[in-house]
Design an enzyme around this catalytic site. Sequence first.
Site, PDB file in Angstrom:
ATOM      1  N   LEU A 432     -16.450  -2.357   0.576  1.00 42.15           N
ATOM      2  CA  LEU A 432     -16.490  -0.911   0.780  1.00 42.15           C
ATOM      3  C   LEU A 432     -15.359  -0.432   1.671  1.00 42.15           C
ATOM      4  O   LEU A 432     -14.832   0.527   1.577  1.00 42.15           O
ATOM      5  CB  LEU A 432     -17.620  -0.131   0.874  1.00 42.15           C
ATOM      6  CG  LEU A 432     -18.740  -0.509   0.247  1.00 42.15           C
ATOM      7  CD1 LEU A 432     -20.071   0.071   0.802  1.00 42.15           C
ATOM      8  CD2 LEU A 432     -18.347  -0.031  -1.150  1.00 42.15           C
ATOM      9  N   SER A 434     -13.459  -1.506   6.042  1.00 39.29           N
ATOM     10  CA  SER A 434     -13.596  -2.271   7.238  1.00 39.29           C
ATOM     11  C   SER A 434     -13.629  -1.179   8.603  1.00 39.29           C
ATOM     12  O   SER A 434     -13.041  -0.557   8.322  1.00 39.29           O
ATOM     13  CB  SER A 434     -12.453  -3.205   7.178  1.00 39.29           C
ATOM     14  OG  SER A 434     -11.157  -2.502   7.233  1.00 39.29           O
ATOM     15  N   GLY A 435     -14.038  -1.880   9.488  1.00 35.57           N
ATOM     16  CA  GLY A 435     -14.330  -1.147  10.939  1.00 35.57           C
ATOM     17  C   GLY A 435     -13.711  -1.863  12.149  1.00 35.57           C
ATOM     18  O   GLY A 435     -12.770  -2.640  11.792  1.00 35.57           O
ATOM     19  N   THR A 439     -16.659  -6.192   8.323  1.00 34.97           N
ATOM     20  CA  THR A 439     -16.038  -5.734   6.869  1.00 34.97           C
ATOM     21  C   THR A 439     -17.657  -5.186   6.359  1.00 34.97           C
ATOM     22  O   THR A 439     -18.555  -5.637   6.724  1.00 34.97           O
ATOM     23  CB  THR A 439     -15.785  -6.777   6.015  1.00 34.97           C
ATOM     24  OG1 THR A 439     -14.500  -7.543   6.709  1.00 34.97           O
ATOM     25  CG2 THR A 439     -15.292  -6.403   4.589  1.00 34.97           C
ATOM     26  N   ASP A 551     -13.237   8.268  17.226  1.00 33.82           N
ATOM     27  CA  ASP A 551     -12.170   7.915  16.074  1.00 33.82           C
ATOM     28  C   ASP A 551     -12.687   8.983  14.914  1.00 33.82           C
ATOM     29  O   ASP A 551     -12.594   8.346  13.472  1.00 33.82           O
ATOM     30  CB  ASP A 551     -12.924   6.330  15.782  1.00 33.82           C
ATOM     31  CG  ASP A 551     -11.636   5.971  14.885  1.00 33.82           C
ATOM     32  OD1 ASP A 551     -10.468   6.549  14.652  1.00 33.82           O
ATOM     33  OD2 ASP A 551     -11.849   5.086  14.167  1.00 33.82           O
TER      34      ASP A 551
END
Length: 722
Positions: A432, A434-435, A439, A551
């Site tokens: 879906l 990645s941060g 993942t 963010d």
Amino acid sequence: MDGSQGSTDYGDHVVLRYGGTREMVPLIRHEQMLDMLMERARQIVQGFGNLDTRNMYLFRHEYNSPTLLYPITSASQITSGSILEIILVDRTEAAVIPHVVEPESYMRPTFCDFCGEMLTGLMRQGVKCKNCNGNFHKRCSNAARNNCGAPGAPGAQPSRPPILPPIPTTPTGFPVAALSTPTGLPHTLIEHSYRQFTVCKVCDHLLVGLVKQGLKCRDCGVNVHRKCAMELASNCVLSENAISRVNFTDPEGPGSSSSDNIPLFRLPGQVGTRATEKKKLEGWMMHFILSDPERRLKHYWMMQSNAIHLYNEYSEGIGVNPNRVYRIIPLAEITSVVQNNGKSVLAKHPPHCFEIRTTTNTVFCVGEDYHAFSGGPPKKIPRSMSVRPSSNTTMWFQFIKESLQPPSRNEDNAEQALEFANLYQVLSDKTLGSGQFGTVYSAIQRHSGKEVAVKVISKERFSKKGSGAESMRAEVAILQQTCHPGIVCLEFMCETKDKIFVVMEKMNGDMLEMILSQELGRLNSRATKFLLVQILCALKYLHDQGIAHCDLKPENVLLSDMGSNFPQTKICDFGYARFIPESQFRKTVVGTPAYLPPEVLQRKGYNKSLDMWSVGVIIYVTLSGTFPFNEGEEISEQIQNASFMFPTEPWSEVEPLAVDLIQKLLKVEIEARMSIEQCLDHGWLKGEQLYRDLRDLEVRLNTPRYLTSPQDDILYGTLVNP
């Protein structure tokens, strides 16, 4: 790319596109320019799979030409602003084998093996192929996509050797292979009423009914039942003249826009994800259902798409027949795989090797253990139908057992990993996003079948000082103490020696995807205001808890429904979130530069007001489809230049109040920047239509109101039943 590109202005660049991936690459003129672009394109493609069996080419988009794509053969063809499409072509093309046919008279109803319609008439209703025994209409036997499937048929040519050839092109500039062979294109199916008897391409059964008996592909004409549509192979081929010339100038084309702003695109994440070659297992297997032990079946088993597919047909050199699927067993439905050490279910048959138990209480008994069979050796299975060496029951047992486990290492805490595997089935090929550290995969909750999102964090990514691990735990702590309809919900967390698994509710897309999917690449004011109020309400809740997101960007605003213009939103990815009390500042590195205020980029102290700058950038990119700033100039100077910040196209179509709100949010001085309360009270975020849209969402969600208030009911003179 070398380090000199870091100072290159965006004014001299090209855009590389591959599927939904888009990357802006600085353009530097030198002898190896084309080689460097090809290398970057190769890196992009390798993130999605292996290139060993395919050739890669670059094509330039020409929107005003009848030929939309032109092959790049030299660096002189590349100009600044060009959009280059990455095209992959299989090195080994399937041989085109025509049918060898002769007229045939049929004594019983027969259907065309190509189009599925009945062969009508009294005599010589159709033609029959001497090689594959297929039956066709005369018009279908010579169709471009009707290839004889008989191995060794006359006309078969040896495959082209796997070397890098020159680009074979047609007069229109497309690769021959790209036009002559199926490319996995999905079908566009629509309801259809048939005037002649027609059979389904998947199950070969008749499409019955008076009207709208089935679905027909708009492009290639294939016919299927509604129930069989999911099993239809994605092998559509567009008919001739299906692609027509575009009659408008694409805003991405070179020189098509007077604005110097950078077009909006998905920025690279903090964690690079590369698809790894997954080992595969396939082969013929004997099996039966425990409730019906007399019915012994043999199918060609293949593990793909997080499920075990049982095919009826397999031919050496050709492979499985994708239209002949006996059954699909999703891994998410498997509760356990147990080795059988007992006796045979029926005395006349050998005992099975292992059992697959599912959530539907169906038990599949797999394999035959001849070593444990007592009373003499069993009758041997013919060699041609025996289990292939690479697919014996022992390997299948281990492979399925490993597939049920989450992505982990051998030294993980086995007890914790087993607990997680019993609760969730991770769909490891369904990424879906990645941060900051991990993942995100799609996963299935076993007992309910509910789809969730699982962030898998590898502790190897953390620094030795442990700051990364602390940041991850801080993210989880923030999610655990937040409870708001506009913030993604944490459902479960599990930590092993080497991995951290964070389970969250799964949404259906993000705000950036919604923006880029629009025809103009931007949203209208009504939809923007609807989404923005939801973001601000969730952000206000966070700030009231002393939390700054740090963010905030469209990628981190998830949507409940991509098919709706007015979906629910939820803020996600708290990897950079910080607890920042009132009147305090932080200096740690956070966020995505394109959405961060100057005080963060310049390593000065920042507070929760940085989120308000990000909100201003989000409004700008949502309404315009471009980023507000270029890298070549100081942000403070660009803000002073109104003609640069808000060019006529598209800002002439946007209300002046929206521009006013953006200007009050994009203030370089922290003290002058608008607060959340002031933002929600701004005139642009007021109005009866916006109130109605937000109240309708609250009623749909059937939750306590969090976007509107009773005062709004009185203000707009509309009382909506709670």
